[in-house]
Design an enzyme around this catalytic site. Structure first.
Site, mmCIF file in Angstrom:
data_model
loop_
_atom_site.group_PDB
_atom_site.id
_atom_site.type_symbol
_atom_site.label_atom_id
_atom_site.label_comp_id
_atom_site.label_asym_id
_atom_site.label_seq_id
_atom_site.Cartn_x
_atom_site.Cartn_y
_atom_site.Cartn_z
ATOM 1 N N GLU A 265 48.429 45.671 42.078
ATOM 2 C CA GLU A 265 47.853 46.378 40.937
ATOM 3 C C GLU A 265 48.213 47.844 41.104
ATOM 4 O O GLU A 265 47.877 48.449 42.124
ATOM 5 C CB GLU A 265 46.338 46.205 40.904
ATOM 6 C CG GLU A 265 45.684 46.902 39.732
ATOM 7 C CD GLU A 265 44.197 47.081 39.934
ATOM 8 O OE1 GLU A 265 43.724 48.218 39.781
ATOM 9 O OE2 GLU A 265 43.522 46.095 40.264
ATOM 10 N N CYS A 302 40.703 52.125 38.064
ATOM 11 C CA CYS A 302 41.976 51.666 37.521
ATOM 12 C C CYS A 302 41.864 51.345 36.039
ATOM 13 O O CYS A 302 42.877 51.186 35.358
ATOM 14 C CB CYS A 302 42.482 50.458 38.303
ATOM 15 S SG CYS A 302 41.195 49.324 38.810
#
Length: 507
Positions: A265, A302
């Site tokens: 990620e 994020c």
């Protein structure tokens, strides 16, 4: 519990002799007590060889044994008590409430995976009986199950010292799948990592598992992580961090004699689309919830809402004006590390200097270790002409893009990279244009949400925390929720096996 800075390798502990470093108090930049020794190549080799040896037995553990093991880790983390929260507060600058919630999430996802293991659905058992009388060719007897992929290297994340770290989602899902884990701790919270690592190590011992089922390594640079990914005994990687770091690991994995998947990620600016009806009816209210989402955790999520798309006009002016009123009242917040704080201010300065960008408002400033929120705006024409405006600024910074109409807004969407989340703010009158965009948005992100913001990721069987590159390296997967277990499994078909040869689950 004592923090001594040792490596935890296959049931033992030892001092790493490949350099040393100390944890840093995020709010002040001061060094914290106790130094941590970096792992040597020999330490990496010991951890991976022991993980490979453990794989032979751990992959065949009974579902109840494996589930109880995951629950034991959760209990061990809870048993550390307030010491864990206090140490994490010091190392990350995150407030107590946030870290207590993150601890609850960490143990909650371990228990969720224990429940998933007991249910056994992840095995995907399939039976297709043979038929010897079928003409012209007899039909074979076929049975299928998912098997664990092998030892997994997990990289702790800087922004989630518990939920995406030593015993976080990557570790929990890999262990649930039947894969031993070697964790490379993040240097931003080494003491927190050691405390949790010891809880996992104790759970391995109490469950009677091979000690190589879990190891925790510290690194003074990048060598340990690189060696882990290159090691032939590691069969998959879980990573949360920068695009630069993720792509470097992907390149190493692809150059191996046997390439392996890297579930990384990496980067997302999480577009938010304000449709005309929504702005017309509640622009000021949306601005208030946006500011709260933008500054949550100093913007170090994020899923931080970094890009705001809307049709230009009075309603958007109202939104921007309200946000500009609120931001100057927001105080600075400690960022996770001095280097992250510097990178944030470098990103903000880059936007401030950009000739096509206008500063709207900023929050109160503080020390060099604290981040001040910032909001900017530009035109869709400029955004389309300057690809660098898509760059993620990790922190509480947002960019409003003023579009001429919904058609130009759609043009902006066409130029975006893959994202973790896309949020739509709509009213009933906006549903038709929103519905038309949904197929396009499905191609851009792993999670779509209505009348909210992406910060806050529910740990659920129905959650996807992933998306097309560069949000993640493999948009077919998720790092949150029970589907995460499938990253560390692969299917095997058994044709015309005798009953005694078959794995127990397929008999």
């Amino acid at each position: 519990m004592t923090i001594n800075g040792n490596l935890l390798v296959a049931g033992s502990e030892k001092r790493g002799l490949n350099g040393e470093f100390q944890g840093v108090e995020a709010a002040t930049g001061k060094l914290l007590p106790v130094s941590f020794g970096g792992a040597s190549p020999q330490d990496v080799d010991q951890a991976t060889s022991q993980a490979w040896e453990a794989f032979g037995s751990y992959r065949e553990t009974g579902l109840e044994t494996r589930a109880a093991f995951l629950e034991s880790i959760a209990e061990g983390i809870e048993a550390i008590g307030d010491e864990l929260v206090v140490r994490a507060m010091s190392e990350t600058g995150l407030p107590r409430g946030r870290l207590e919630g993150e601890r609850a999430r960490t143990v909650g996802q371990l228990r969720l995976f224990a429940k998933e293991v007991r249910a056994g659905r992840f095995q995907e058992l399939r039976f297709d009986a043979g038929d010897a009388s079928r003409k012209p060719v007899a039909k074979p007897d076929l049975r299928l199950r998912n098997v664990p992929i092998g030892p997994v290297a997990v990289f702790g994340a800087s922004n989630f010292p518990l939920a995406f770290s030593v015993a976080g989602g990557d570790t929990a899902s890999a262990l649930a799948a039947g894969c031993p884990v070697v964790v490379k701790a993040h240097s931003a919270h080494p003491g927190t990592s050691e405390l949790v690592g010891r809880a996992v190590q104790r759970a391995v011992a109490s469950a009677g598992l091979h000690p190589g089922t879990f190891s925790l390594l510290f690194d003074t640079g990048f060598e340990v992580g690189q060696r882990l990914v290159a090691d032939s005994r590691i069969r998959a990687v879980g990573f949360t961090g920068s695009r630069r770091g993720g792509t470097a690991l992907i390149e190493i994995a692809s150059r191996r004699r046997q390439p392996i998947p890297v579930y990384a990620e990496m980067s997302s600016i999480n577009p938010v689309i304000f449709f005309p009806g929504a702005l017309k009816s509640r622009a000021a209210d949306i601005a208030s919830t946006f500011v709260a989402s933008l500054v949550l955790g100093a913007g170090q999520f994020c899923t931080n809402p970094g890009l705001l798309l809307a049709v230009d006009g009075e309603e958007l002016d109202t939104f921007v004006a309200r946000a500009a009123e609120l931001l100057p009242e927001v105080g600075p917040q400690a960022m996770l590390t001095p280097s992250i704080a510097k990178a944030y201010y470098d990103g903000v300065a880059k936007l401030e200097r950009h000739p096509e960008v206008r500063a709207v408002a900023s929050g109160k400033t503080g020390s060099e270790f604290e981040g001040a929120a910032a909001l900017f705006e530009t035109s869709a024409d400029a955004f389309l002409a300057h690809h660098e405006l898509q760059d993620e600024v990790f922190g509480a910074a947002g960019l409003v893009v003023r579009c001429k109409d919904l058609a130009q807004l759609e043009n902006v969407l066409d130029e975006l990279e893959g994202q973790l989340t896309i949020a739509l703010h709509i009213t009933d009158e906006d549903e038709a244009p929103a519905r038309r965009l949904i197929p396009k948005l499905e191609m851009l992100a792993g999670r779509l949400l209505v009348n909210g913001f992406g910060t806050g990721v529910e740990v659920s069987p129905a959650m996807v925390h992933g998306g097309p590159y560069p949000a993640t390296a493999d948009g077919r997967s998720t790092s949150v929720g029970t589907l995460a277990i499938y990253r560390f499994l692969r299917p095997v078909s058994y044709q015309d096996f005798t009953v005694t040869l078959l794995p127990e689950a397929l008999r």
